[in-house]
Design a protein around this motif. Sequence first.
Motif, mmCIF file in Angstrom:
data_model
loop_
_atom_site.group_PDB
_atom_site.id
_atom_site.type_symbol
_atom_site.label_atom_id
_atom_site.label_comp_id
_atom_site.label_asym_id
_atom_site.label_seq_id
_atom_site.Cartn_x
_atom_site.Cartn_y
_atom_site.Cartn_z
ATOM 1 N N TYR A 1 0.824 -1.213 0.000
ATOM 2 C CA TYR A 1 0.000 0.000 0.000
ATOM 3 C C TYR A 1 0.859 1.265 0.000
ATOM 4 O O TYR A 1 0.482 2.279 -0.600
ATOM 5 C CB TYR A 1 -0.942 -0.006 1.201
ATOM 6 C CG TYR A 1 -2.131 -0.930 1.024
ATOM 7 C CD1 TYR A 1 -2.982 -0.787 -0.065
ATOM 8 C CD2 TYR A 1 -2.402 -1.939 1.952
ATOM 9 C CE1 TYR A 1 -4.078 -1.631 -0.234
ATOM 10 C CE2 TYR A 1 -3.500 -2.783 1.794
ATOM 11 C CZ TYR A 1 -4.323 -2.623 0.694
ATOM 12 O OH TYR A 1 -5.396 -3.462 0.517
ATOM 13 N N GLU B 1 -1.316 4.394 -1.148
ATOM 14 C CA GLU B 1 -2.453 4.353 -0.228
ATOM 15 C C GLU B 1 -1.897 4.393 1.196
ATOM 16 O O GLU B 1 -1.815 3.380 1.899
ATOM 17 C CB GLU B 1 -3.305 3.118 -0.482
ATOM 18 C CG GLU B 1 -3.899 3.081 -1.897
ATOM 19 C CD GLU B 1 -4.888 1.952 -2.101
ATOM 20 O OE1 GLU B 1 -5.742 1.751 -1.211
ATOM 21 O OE2 GLU B 1 -4.797 1.280 -3.139
ATOM 22 N N LYS C 1 -3.850 3.117 4.472
ATOM 23 C CA LYS C 1 -3.894 1.654 4.564
ATOM 24 C C LYS C 1 -2.523 1.101 4.927
ATOM 25 O O LYS C 1 -2.418 0.119 5.680
ATOM 26 C CB LYS C 1 -4.371 1.054 3.239
ATOM 27 C CG LYS C 1 -5.849 1.274 2.954
ATOM 28 C CD LYS C 1 -6.267 0.573 1.667
ATOM 29 C CE LYS C 1 -7.743 0.758 1.398
ATOM 30 N NZ LYS C 1 -8.160 0.083 0.127
#
Length: 608
Positions: A466, A471, A474
């Motif tokens: 991630y 991201e 996350k």
Amino acid sequence: MTPNKEKSSCATALFCLGLTLAVFGAWANALNAPFVLDDSINITNNLTIRGFGSDFAPWYPPDYTSLSGRPLTNLSFAVDYALWGLNPAGFRAVNMALHLFCAFLLMGIARRTFTIEDFPAFMRQRAALLAFGTALLWAVHPFATGAVTYISQRLEVLMALFFLGALYCAIRGWQGKRTFLWHLAAGICLVAGAGAKEVIAAAPFVLYAYDRVFYKRSVRQALAASPVLHAGAFVGLFILMALVATGRQAATAFTEVSPLSYALTQTQVLFYYLKKAFWPLGLNFDLWWREPAQIAQAWPFVIMTAMLLGGSLFLFWKKHPAGFAGAFFFLVLAPSSSFYPLPDMAVEYRAYLPLAALAALTAGGGAWLLDKAVKGRWFFVWALIVATTAIGLMGVTIARNFVFADAVRLWTDTAQKAPHNPRAHVNLADALQSLGRHDLALGHLEKARELAPEAVTVYGGLGWAYLELGEIDKAFDNLEKAISLEPQRAVLHMLMALTLVRMGQKDAAIQYYEAALKLAPHIFRARYNLANLLLEKGQKLDALKLLEQVVLENPGHAGAWVNMGAILFDMGEFEQAITCFENALEIDPQMEAALINLQEAQKALTLP
């Protein structure tokens, strides 16, 4: 030298050459295969193999790893590291050489055994050829890839070397004139084997089995006939017990499975080994055999195991040569495949040495059966069958080593054959992420999380994936979970630091980098990144100290040289700064930052 001895020496040399070519041919395509699985713990991140200081660190392998309590194997890795750094080809070439020496010893053992009066005259006359066939079938068998190609299992190969060395030297002592010297050498092998792997504990029992079957001696007679040999066995067992008593062994008991359940499971595992020994297709690097057997499932295997074991004991009691082969097979498997529960209930490299008994039975028993079938013409048929079988085995070994040669290919193969194996999915994801395929890695990590919801490697891998995919939230959540599960894993702290930098929390990132370095001081990337953060905060002296350590451990790090030079430039140390920039340009002649800073430092040096 008499003509017969000269002829025998030439034949031995040719057979050794044949084994050498066969082993090289079977493993040549595996030399450049990457480090896999425990190789990262045992080799790439093992600080104890990095040098021979006054504390002689290689003799004290890291705790709770597969090297724990096995100092001789760790020492061999230290020698490798001194010779070729972290080049896996060098480590694997040593594994191949050790495997070849094991094959030579097996050939020597078989040749001297087939000359004993227990065997028919036609076998004694062809003892050297039968021995070569035995060693050849064993040396090129695909089962050996688990011990030879997988570098960390030098444990198994080194133990086999000392095991077979002890047996060979013992036989030479029993058959020759220099009994004391040969049995002293056997004792040294037994003592050395204690530092390789615990399976060496079976060696004294195998030696007695050989003595009983082929020399018909009782226990008391054997002890009286070979006092030096058995003294060595006693010392070796004492050292082994001392190493085990440290409590830092890798092979600690798996308490979730009872000894009885484990023993029941091993009856199934035994027949898996036997099946793959005679039909070695579909081998799997990581079986993940974790489910204990119940009596309702295992009873047919219990009966068949009892029949095999009972038949071996009967032949051993009758002092038949096949009884020794059976004793060898079961005794060598006993430490890992009886009642002592281990987390991995089945791994193919455990069959590495027991396979030698099956090779001898196949070569010798095949010759005996062929002589019964085609009296007087067995030799040519036997040679054709052995050659054909060896070529087939060699082909499968080459194909297996092709799988090992690429991490993605190896773990894809493993995950396909054992889709229930979370470790396979995690390692496949890791291999994919190393190639930048973080999107593909996510699917395997999610599968691994389904299979093992509390595995720290799963959350660490998800955090890395991630992070690379951008991201960040996350990534933070998964890394936080991973650190809560195993706060002593340095790489998790480093990944969390990288995540916090992306989140703009640089002060928190500094704390995680410091934690990572406290746990694993050798991670130069963490030290380099920490130095850069300190540099941003204006802590130049602290950053300089860290960068000096980076270039000491990794002199090829151009970025560290440039940053050191920049700090020294700001401090007015122009000559030292110039040296740093020049070092960076030696590594990367096109590095723009180094070129510009070097020009500035040279100008500053010429100013009054």
